[in-house]
Design an enzyme around this catalytic site. Structure first.
Site, PDB file in Angstrom:
ATOM      1  N   GLU A   1       6.894   3.753  11.902  1.00  0.00           N
ATOM      2  CA  GLU A   1       5.478   3.551  12.181  1.00  0.00           C
ATOM      3  C   GLU A   1       5.289   2.415  13.191  1.00  0.00           C
ATOM      4  O   GLU A   1       4.447   2.501  14.095  1.00  0.00           O
ATOM      5  CB  GLU A   1       4.737   3.244  10.878  1.00  0.00           C
ATOM      6  CG  GLU A   1       3.238   3.280  10.976  1.00  0.00           C
ATOM      7  CD  GLU A   1       2.550   3.059   9.642  1.00  0.00           C
ATOM      8  OE1 GLU A   1       1.304   2.957   9.628  1.00  0.00           O
ATOM      9  OE2 GLU A   1       3.236   2.987   8.605  1.00  0.00           O
TER      10      GLU A   1
ATOM     11  N   GLU B   1       0.836  -1.212   0.000  1.00  0.00           N
ATOM     12  CA  GLU B   1       0.000   0.000   0.000  1.00  0.00           C
ATOM     13  C   GLU B   1       0.866   1.255   0.000  1.00  0.00           C
ATOM     14  O   GLU B   1       0.602   2.214  -0.714  1.00  0.00           O
ATOM     15  CB  GLU B   1      -0.909  -0.016   1.228  1.00  0.00           C
ATOM     16  CG  GLU B   1      -1.714   1.252   1.441  1.00  0.00           C
ATOM     17  CD  GLU B   1      -1.709   1.696   2.889  1.00  0.00           C
ATOM     18  OE1 GLU B   1      -1.380   2.876   3.143  1.00  0.00           O
ATOM     19  OE2 GLU B   1      -2.033   0.868   3.766  1.00  0.00           O
ATOM     20  N   HIS B   2       1.925   1.254   0.804  1.00  0.00           N
ATOM     21  CA  HIS B   2       2.843   2.398   0.827  1.00  0.00           C
ATOM     22  C   HIS B   2       3.550   2.562  -0.517  1.00  0.00           C
ATOM     23  O   HIS B   2       3.660   3.679  -1.045  1.00  0.00           O
ATOM     24  CB  HIS B   2       3.887   2.204   1.931  1.00  0.00           C
ATOM     25  CG  HIS B   2       3.434   2.631   3.285  1.00  0.00           C
ATOM     26  ND1 HIS B   2       4.119   3.545   4.054  1.00  0.00           N
ATOM     27  CD2 HIS B   2       2.346   2.271   4.030  1.00  0.00           C
ATOM     28  CE1 HIS B   2       3.489   3.736   5.197  1.00  0.00           C
ATOM     29  NE2 HIS B   2       2.418   2.949   5.215  1.00  0.00           N
TER      30      HIS B   2
END
Length: 335
Positions: free
Chosen positions: A143, A66-67
């Site tokens: 993160e 997704e990133h």
């Protein structure tokens, strides 16, 4: 009562008439709801694959993919991707869950062509540049570190792992430093080929949207997307998840003790799924709920307390969460 019922039925019928769905020849589905009197459109490309579809060696790959989708395509740089949307005043973002990955935008109605072009581009033509991959892994490591600093995140990860041991659903969506660092470009390409097939894609839009025009644009962008030819490795552990349960705790020092009690809950398709949602609202969904009134108002044991009924396609959890002091953990848990 009769008038109210008639109005509700009329409203529901009107909404149903505004909702349209089309399936392309290769299986991509497009669903829209035209909402009168609005000037913006919310739209997204939803992939029916997430963290539960990862093999153990792929832990965290859905989130990393997704990133990486935003880090450049065959026709756009990473900066050009975001500028294409933000230059017209729109928003662009994405999210990864256990069963889905979503790429979505919100724009003015006249900018829908730009948004659908960008969204379909990033889910179909990401470059997975080596330098960008290395850099983005470092971003995700930060993160992950942030989740370790958050007692809320920590307690949910612990509950998930204890409830569904030895299954992909029991692993953190974001991955671990070790698993994320080990993922290669070829693994990203392989996972995308397997999981991002046309049968797994839904393009949805609501607001100021022309269904037929959107279908034409999606068909041009994704209509020739081939179906996966690779072996499906979803649920690498094999069987459907089974609730197990256990007592577990973190030894990281925080200012408060976060308690999460989890019970086996209904899946999305279970007959009592909606009943569980209503029950959760009554039990711990607001200031008038049983939990809030008994644990906070009457006993003063915590500031935050609530319940939630969390469901997936074939399993679920009913959870109660409270944040309290170290000296009141036992009493809070008992209540």
């Amino acid at each position: 009562m009769t008038t109210t019922t008639a109005l509700n039925e009329s409203s529901m019928q009107a909404r149903e008439e505004r909702v349209r769905a089309t399936t392309l020849d290769n299986g991509v589905r497009i669903v829209t709801e035209a909402v009168p009197h609005v000037m913006t459109t919310a739209l997204g490309v939803w992939i029916g694959a997430g963290a539960r579809d990862e093999a153990l060696a792929e832990h965290g790959i859905s989130h990393l993919l997704e990133h990486m989708a935003f880090k450049g395509t065959k026709s756009r740089t990473a900066r050009e991707i975001v500028e294409a949307i933000e230059d017209v005043g729109g928003d662009l973002n994405a999210a990864t869950s256990l069963e889905q990955t979503a790429y979505y935008a919100r724009v003015l109605s006249e900018d829908v062509p730009v948004a659908i072009d960008v969204l379909t581009d990033i889910v179909r033509h990401p470059l997975f540049d080596g330098e960008e991959l290395t850099r983005e892994k470092d971003v995700i490591l930060q993160e992950i570190a942030a989740t370790y600093d958050s007692p809320d995140d920590t307690v949910y990860d612990l509950a998930q792992a204890a409830s569904f041991r030895d299954h992909a659903i029991g692993r953190p969506i974001i991955g671990t430093p070790e698993s994320v660092t080990a993922i290669s470009k070829s693994q990203l390409q392989s996972f995308m080929s397997r999981a991002y097939g046309p049968d797994a894609i839904v393009v949805s839009a609501a607001g100021a949207v022309d269904h037929d025009a959107l279908v034409a644009r999606v068909d041009a962008a994704l209509g020739d997307l081939p179906k996966p030819t690779l072996t499906d490795a979803s649920d690498a552990e094999g069987d459907a998840p089974q609730f197990v349960g256990a007592a577990t705790a973190s030894d990281v020092p925080f200012e408060q003790a976060h308690i999460l009690l989890s019970l086996d809950g209904p899946a999305y398709h279970a007959p009592d799924f909606f009943a569980s949602q209503v029950f959760s609202s009554l039990f711990g969904g607001g200031m008038s709920s049983r939990l809030f009134q008994e644990v906070r108002e009457k006993r003063g044991l915590c500031y935050s307390i609530y319940s939630t009924a969390w469901a997936m396609t074939d399993c679920g959890l009913f959870m109660m969460h409270a944040a309290t002091g170290a000296d009141t953990v036992s009493e809070t848990a008992d209540v």
